[in-house]
Structures are given as C-alpha cells and as structure tokens.
Write an enzyme that holds these catalytic residues in place. Sequence first.
Site, PDB file in Angstrom:
ATOM      1  CB  CYS A  89      38.419  36.047  25.603  1.00  0.00           C
ATOM      2  SG  CYS A  89      36.971  35.795  24.570  1.00  0.00           S
ATOM      3  CG  HIS A 131      35.535  41.171  26.383  1.00  0.00           C
ATOM      4  ND1 HIS A 131      36.875  40.869  26.286  1.00  0.00           N
ATOM      5  CD2 HIS A 131      34.872  40.017  26.116  1.00  0.00           C
ATOM      6  CE1 HIS A 131      37.009  39.586  25.979  1.00  0.00           C
ATOM      7  NE2 HIS A 131      35.804  39.051  25.871  1.00  0.00           N
ATOM      8  CD  GLU A 132      31.032  39.672  26.835  1.00  0.00           C
ATOM      9  OE1 GLU A 132      30.723  38.998  25.829  1.00  0.00           O
ATOM     10  OE2 GLU A 132      31.903  39.294  27.638  1.00  0.00           O
ATOM     11  CG  HIS A 135      32.885  38.579  22.069  1.00  0.00           C
ATOM     12  ND1 HIS A 135      33.691  37.695  21.394  1.00  0.00           N
ATOM     13  CD2 HIS A 135      33.261  38.505  23.364  1.00  0.00           C
ATOM     14  CE1 HIS A 135      34.523  37.105  22.241  1.00  0.00           C
ATOM     15  NE2 HIS A 135      34.282  37.590  23.448  1.00  0.00           N
TER      16      HIS A 135
END
Length: 163
Positions: A89, A131-132, A135
């Site tokens: 990351c 992953h995004e 976030h």
Amino acid sequence: MPERQIRLFGDPVLKTPSAPIEEVDERVRGLVADLLDSVAVPGRAGVAASQIGVNLRAFSYNVDGQVGYLLNPRIVELRGEPVPVDEGCLSVPELWYPVKRAPYARAEGMDLDGRTVVVEGTGVLAQALQHEVDHLDGLLYLDRLEKDQRREAMRRIRESRWF
C-alpha cells in the site's frame, strides 16, 4: 493538476469511512484530476481519495494500461475462493504481506457526468478494486492480516524511517 502527496499510516483520514459524493462540482472534478495524476506515477495500481487527504468516496486505478476512476464505488460482486496475494500500500511504504482477496471483482460507481460505470476484472485489477474500496471504508490491508502478521507489520512500521 499535480500529483498529490500520499498520506501515510497513522493519518486519521485513512481510518475514517469516506463520505458519499452528493454533487459533482468543481471540487469533485479537481479531485478526479488529482487522483488520475496521482495514479499515473509508475508502479501505482490505485489511489483512493482518502490517501490524498480527501474524505470522499472516489478512487483511481491504473492496471495493465486500463486507467480510470469511480465515484461512489461499491463492490457488487466477488467471485471465486479468496486466495492469499501479496499486497502492499502506498500509505504503508516498503511492506508487503499476503492478503486473502477474491480472484474476480466487479465494482460499480459513477463518472463525472453521473453515468453508471462498471469496472470488473481478475488478478491485479480485482485486487486493486477490493483494496481501494477498503480504503474508502476506512480499512487498510493491514486490518485483514492474521494476528501474528499484523503484529509483525506494526513492529516493522514503528521501526521504519517514514513513520
């Protein structure tokens, strides 16, 4: 718009769920430009708005020549048994750990004109989508690690030059 500085582990914006985009205005248009400039840096697969200090649900991606962005994204389908894939990351430099991710992901969101956009893929693109969106939900990939790996990662973060 220039590439924006990436916020690092410990910055509260990274652990705060992002607010939905209610209206596409000049601020949102500027955010998308910044996200696209920030993800254009070689080696970057995705950048979430929270990583550049903006608490709005938006991210950009750049995987295998496919570059784009999503506003108000959500994962609408995951397919396949989650498998461990090495993950890093930008907000946690120099660390890579295996994280279980579905091999296929489909995300939906909108573009600057309010049209629905679908992004789907396997491999790195599936991983980047998951992953995004994490976030934007206030999660880091470290939150998905097994207890022993997370403990090791936290030790390595505390010992790092950037923390």
